[in-house]
Design an enzyme around this catalytic site. Structure first.
Site, PDB file in Angstrom:
ATOM      1  N   ALA A   3       0.830  -1.198   0.000  1.00 52.58           N
ATOM      2  CA  ALA A   3       0.000   0.000   0.000  1.00 52.58           C
ATOM      3  C   ALA A   3       0.871   1.256   0.000  1.00 52.58           C
ATOM      4  O   ALA A   3       2.059   1.216   0.325  1.00 52.58           O
ATOM      5  CB  ALA A   3      -0.913  -0.003   1.229  1.00 52.58           C
ATOM      6  N   GLU A  50       3.116  -6.297   7.228  1.00 51.72           N
ATOM      7  CA  GLU A  50       2.291  -5.296   7.907  1.00 51.72           C
ATOM      8  C   GLU A  50       2.509  -5.262   9.415  1.00 51.72           C
ATOM      9  O   GLU A  50       2.409  -4.205  10.045  1.00 51.72           O
ATOM     10  CB  GLU A  50       0.800  -5.567   7.610  1.00 51.72           C
ATOM     11  CG  GLU A  50       0.371  -5.288   6.191  1.00 51.72           C
ATOM     12  CD  GLU A  50       0.544  -6.464   5.253  1.00 51.72           C
ATOM     13  OE1 GLU A  50       0.025  -6.415   4.135  1.00 51.72           O
ATOM     14  OE2 GLU A  50       1.207  -7.459   5.655  1.00 51.72           O
ATOM     15  N   GLU A 106      -0.794  -9.792  -1.510  1.00 52.70           N
ATOM     16  CA  GLU A 106      -2.234 -10.076  -1.517  1.00 52.70           C
ATOM     17  C   GLU A 106      -2.801 -10.005  -2.934  1.00 52.70           C
ATOM     18  O   GLU A 106      -3.669 -10.800  -3.304  1.00 52.70           O
ATOM     19  CB  GLU A 106      -2.947  -9.080  -0.597  1.00 52.70           C
ATOM     20  CG  GLU A 106      -2.644  -9.318   0.874  1.00 52.70           C
ATOM     21  CD  GLU A 106      -3.113  -8.186   1.771  1.00 52.70           C
ATOM     22  OE1 GLU A 106      -3.882  -8.464   2.696  1.00 52.70           O
ATOM     23  OE2 GLU A 106      -2.694  -7.023   1.532  1.00 52.70           O
ATOM     24  N   GLY A 141       0.232  -5.529   0.322  1.00 51.30           N
ATOM     25  CA  GLY A 141      -0.846  -5.559  -0.658  1.00 51.30           C
ATOM     26  C   GLY A 141      -0.418  -6.151  -1.983  1.00 51.30           C
ATOM     27  O   GLY A 141      -1.236  -6.698  -2.720  1.00 51.30           O
TER      28      GLY A 141
END
Length: 259
Positions: free
Chosen positions: A63, A131, A111, A108
């Site tokens: 992110a 994270e 992911e 992310g």
């Protein structure tokens, strides 16, 4: 197509290309454009398989952390829902999808890669869910898709420690499916996608749906989903051609039209 996401074509293969240098950070704008590209490849009759690629140097490093500093609690919730909705739409594309991973696929980015049916990684690629090192947890499906791929204990170890792993370890634990020299990753992903694009598309769509929905259900529900899809396929031209070709020529000789 957009400022940060392009939709390109390699024959019948659609390539969703992230292009937000230097790290392909998943800003709100990029995620919006990613969702738009997903809708386009899903609706297109000309695109029969999909490759997700971040370019030769990096897949996506997570992110855009700078955006976090301006979030209110409500804003974080909305951002998380936007991410999850976009990634769930990617995972639900009714065509075979392959993530071609060069460089980092972190947070992310990891992911995002996990939304694909398959992950092809470069020998020097690194993946992870870091994270926890920021005092947070994955928010775009990492706590759900990672254990489904590598098992509960391995997923907890990766998420709890936030450590990055190299592609060979990722291959060994089932996080990636193929490892290639970095210059070959994209071409290998497109080559595989083209083979799927020439296959029985209705059956591939049904198989993907049965597997994905079945894994989200109990075994009896999964069997019912499979049974319904199995029966429905006998009304397709591909099944008719496949059976006829098998009888007349043997296995693996059928030419499918995706109907």
């Amino acid at each position: 197509m957009g400022e940060f996401v392009r939709l390109e074509r390699e024959g019948a293969v659609g390539v969703i290309r992230l292009e937000r240098p230097p790290m392909n950070a998943l800003s709100g704008k990029l995620v919006q454009e990613l969702d738009e590209a997903t809708r386009e490849v899903t609706a297109s009759g000309d695109i029969k398989a999909v490759v997700i690629w971040g370019g030769e140097k990096i897949f996506a490093a997570g992110a855009d952390i700078k955006e976090f500093t301006s979030f209110t609690p409500a804003g974080v919730f909305d951002y998380g829902k936007t991410l999850q909705d976009a990634f769930s739409a990617l995972a639900a594309i009714p065509k075979v999808t392959i993530a071609a991973i060069n460089g980092f696929a972190l947070g992310g980015g990891c992911e995002l890669a996990m939304t694909a049916d398959f992950r092809y990684a470069a020998e020097d690629a690194q993946l992870g869910q870091p994270e926890i090192l920021l005092g947070i947890i994955p928010g775009a499906g990492g706590t759900q898709r990672l254990p489904r791929l590598v098992g509960r204990s391995r997923a907890k170890e990766l998420i709890f420690t936030g450590r990055m792993i190299k592609s060979q370890e990722a291959l060994e634990i089932g996080l990636v499916d193929r490892v290639y020299p970095a210059p070959e990753v994209f071409a290998k992903a497109v080559e595989a996608a083209q083979r799927f694009a020439a296959g029985p598309l209705v059956a591939l769509k049904a198989a993907k749906l049965a597997i994905d929905r079945g894994l989200e259900s109990d075994i009896d529900t999964g069997m019912a989903i499979e049974r319904g899809a199995f029966a429905t396929l006998f009304a397709t031209k591909d099944a008719e051609q496949g059976v006829k070709s098998f009888i007349e020529k043997g296995p693996g000789k059928a030419e499918f039209k995706g109907e």
